[in-house]
Enzyme design. Structure first.
Site, short mmCIF file in Angstrom:
data_model
loop_
_atom_site.label_atom_id
_atom_site.label_comp_id
_atom_site.label_asym_id
_atom_site.label_seq_id
_atom_site.Cartn_x
_atom_site.Cartn_y
_atom_site.Cartn_z
N ASP A 149 0.84 -1.20 0.00
CA ASP A 149 0.00 0.00 0.00
C ASP A 149 0.88 1.25 0.00
O ASP A 149 1.90 1.32 0.69
CB ASP A 149 -0.91 -0.02 1.24
CG ASP A 149 -2.09 0.93 1.09
OD1 ASP A 149 -3.23 0.45 0.97
OD2 ASP A 149 -1.88 2.17 1.09
N ILE A 150 0.44 2.26 -0.75
CA ILE A 150 1.22 3.50 -0.88
C ILE A 150 1.17 4.32 0.41
O ILE A 150 2.05 5.16 0.64
CB ILE A 150 0.70 4.32 -2.09
CG1 ILE A 150 1.76 5.26 -2.62
CG2 ILE A 150 -0.59 5.05 -1.75
CD1 ILE A 150 1.41 5.86 -3.98
N ASN B 19 -12.95 -3.58 2.61
CA ASN B 19 -13.86 -2.45 2.84
C ASN B 19 -14.96 -2.46 1.78
O ASN B 19 -14.78 -2.97 0.67
CB ASN B 19 -13.08 -1.13 2.77
CG ASN B 19 -12.20 -0.92 3.99
OD1 ASN B 19 -12.59 -1.25 5.11
ND2 ASN B 19 -11.01 -0.38 3.78
N GLY C 153 -15.03 3.68 4.10
CA GLY C 153 -13.97 4.43 3.42
C GLY C 153 -13.47 3.77 2.15
O GLY C 153 -12.32 3.99 1.74
N SER D 174 -12.38 3.40 -1.27
CA SER D 174 -11.97 4.53 -2.10
C SER D 174 -11.45 4.13 -3.48
O SER D 174 -11.46 4.95 -4.40
CB SER D 174 -10.89 5.35 -1.38
OG SER D 174 -9.74 4.56 -1.15
N HIS E 133 -10.29 -5.35 -3.21
CA HIS E 133 -8.94 -5.57 -2.66
C HIS E 133 -9.04 -5.99 -1.21
O HIS E 133 -9.88 -5.52 -0.46
CB HIS E 133 -8.07 -4.33 -2.80
CG HIS E 133 -8.70 -3.05 -2.32
ND1 HIS E 133 -9.56 -2.31 -3.08
CD2 HIS E 133 -8.60 -2.40 -1.14
CE1 HIS E 133 -9.96 -1.26 -2.41
NE2 HIS E 133 -9.40 -1.28 -1.22
N LEU E 134 -8.14 -6.88 -0.84
CA LEU E 134 -8.05 -7.37 0.53
C LEU E 134 -6.82 -6.74 1.16
O LEU E 134 -5.70 -6.89 0.66
CB LEU E 134 -7.93 -8.90 0.51
CG LEU E 134 -7.78 -9.61 1.86
CD1 LEU E 134 -8.94 -9.29 2.80
CD2 LEU E 134 -7.67 -11.12 1.64
N HIS E 135 -7.05 -6.01 2.27
CA HIS E 135 -5.93 -5.41 3.01
C HIS E 135 -5.33 -6.46 3.95
O HIS E 135 -6.08 -7.09 4.73
CB HIS E 135 -6.41 -4.25 3.89
CG HIS E 135 -6.95 -3.06 3.17
ND1 HIS E 135 -6.21 -1.91 2.98
CD2 HIS E 135 -8.17 -2.82 2.61
CE1 HIS E 135 -6.95 -1.01 2.33
NE2 HIS E 135 -8.14 -1.54 2.10
P1 5GP Z 1 -9.81 1.30 0.44
O1 5GP Z 1 -9.92 2.48 1.34
O2 5GP Z 1 -10.49 1.52 -0.90
O3 5GP Z 1 -10.24 0.01 1.08
O4 5GP Z 1 -8.26 1.12 0.18
C1 5GP Z 1 -7.59 1.64 -0.92
C2 5GP Z 1 -6.13 1.57 -0.58
O5 5GP Z 1 -5.38 1.81 -1.76
C3 5GP Z 1 -5.68 2.61 0.45
O6 5GP Z 1 -5.11 1.96 1.57
C4 5GP Z 1 -4.66 3.46 -0.32
O7 5GP Z 1 -3.58 3.89 0.49
C5 5GP Z 1 -4.22 2.53 -1.43
N1 5GP Z 1 -3.78 3.21 -2.63
C6 5GP Z 1 -4.41 4.24 -3.24
N2 5GP Z 1 -3.73 4.62 -4.34
C7 5GP Z 1 -2.65 3.77 -4.42
C8 5GP Z 1 -1.56 3.67 -5.36
O8 5GP Z 1 -1.45 4.41 -6.35
N3 5GP Z 1 -0.64 2.71 -5.12
C9 5GP Z 1 -0.72 1.88 -4.04
N4 5GP Z 1 0.25 0.96 -3.88
N5 5GP Z 1 -1.74 1.94 -3.14
C10 5GP Z 1 -2.68 2.88 -3.34
#
Ligand code: 5GP
Ligand code: ZN
Length: 113
Positions: free
Chosen positions: A29-30, A86, A92, A94, A99-101
């Site tokens: 994650d970035i 999520n 949140g 986004s 995707h699975l964190h």
């Molecule tokens: P969500 O909030 O949708 O469950 O998680 C999206 C995740 O994607 C966030 O944790 C965010 O930091 C990550 N993310 C967003 N843009 C990028 C990107 O360009 N590269 C990477 N590696 N992660 C990203």
């Protein structure tokens, strides 16, 4: 506008890849929420959990088991880790590609914020 995670799958946006095979990609994650924060995604675009069908059961299982394997590889097996999908604004969500964190490497609060 193209899907951000499809762009990462295609290699048009760079990411620190942790694992990939024909159907699954895992990358760091970035904006990590812990010492370990990896996103495990299907390579095929699936917009949200709403769009999963029974035909995706094997794929979802492979996301979970791959995240578990990555957690083990990071040495988190004994201390623990968290896997999170999520969905929707309250959570949140986004990036609209399932995707699975995998988050770990620190004490995680419960309930989550
Ligand atoms: P969500 O909030 O949708 O469950 O998680 C999206 C995740 O994607 C966030 O944790 C965010 O930091 C990550 N993310 C967003 N843009 C990028 C990107 O360009 N590269 C990477 N590696 N992660 C990203
Ligand atoms: Zn996508």
């Amino acid at each position: 506008m193209p899907c951000l995670f499809c762009e990462i799958v295609a290699g048009r946006i760079p990411a620190r890849v942790a694992y990939q095979d024909d159907t699954v990609l895992a990358f760091h994650d970035i904006n990590p929420q812990g010492p370990v924060h990896v996103l495990v995604i299907p390579k095929r675009h699936i917009t949200s959990l709403t769009d999963l069908t029974p035909q995706d059961d094997v794929l979802v299982g492979s996301l979970v088991r791959r995240a578990r394997d990555l957690a083990q590889a990071e040495g988190l097996e004994d201390r623990g880790f968290r896997l999170v999908f999520n969905h929707g604004p309250d959570a949140g969500y986004s990036v609209y590609h399932v995707h699975l964190h995998l988050v770990g490497g620190r004490k995680l609060g419960w309930p989550p914020g």
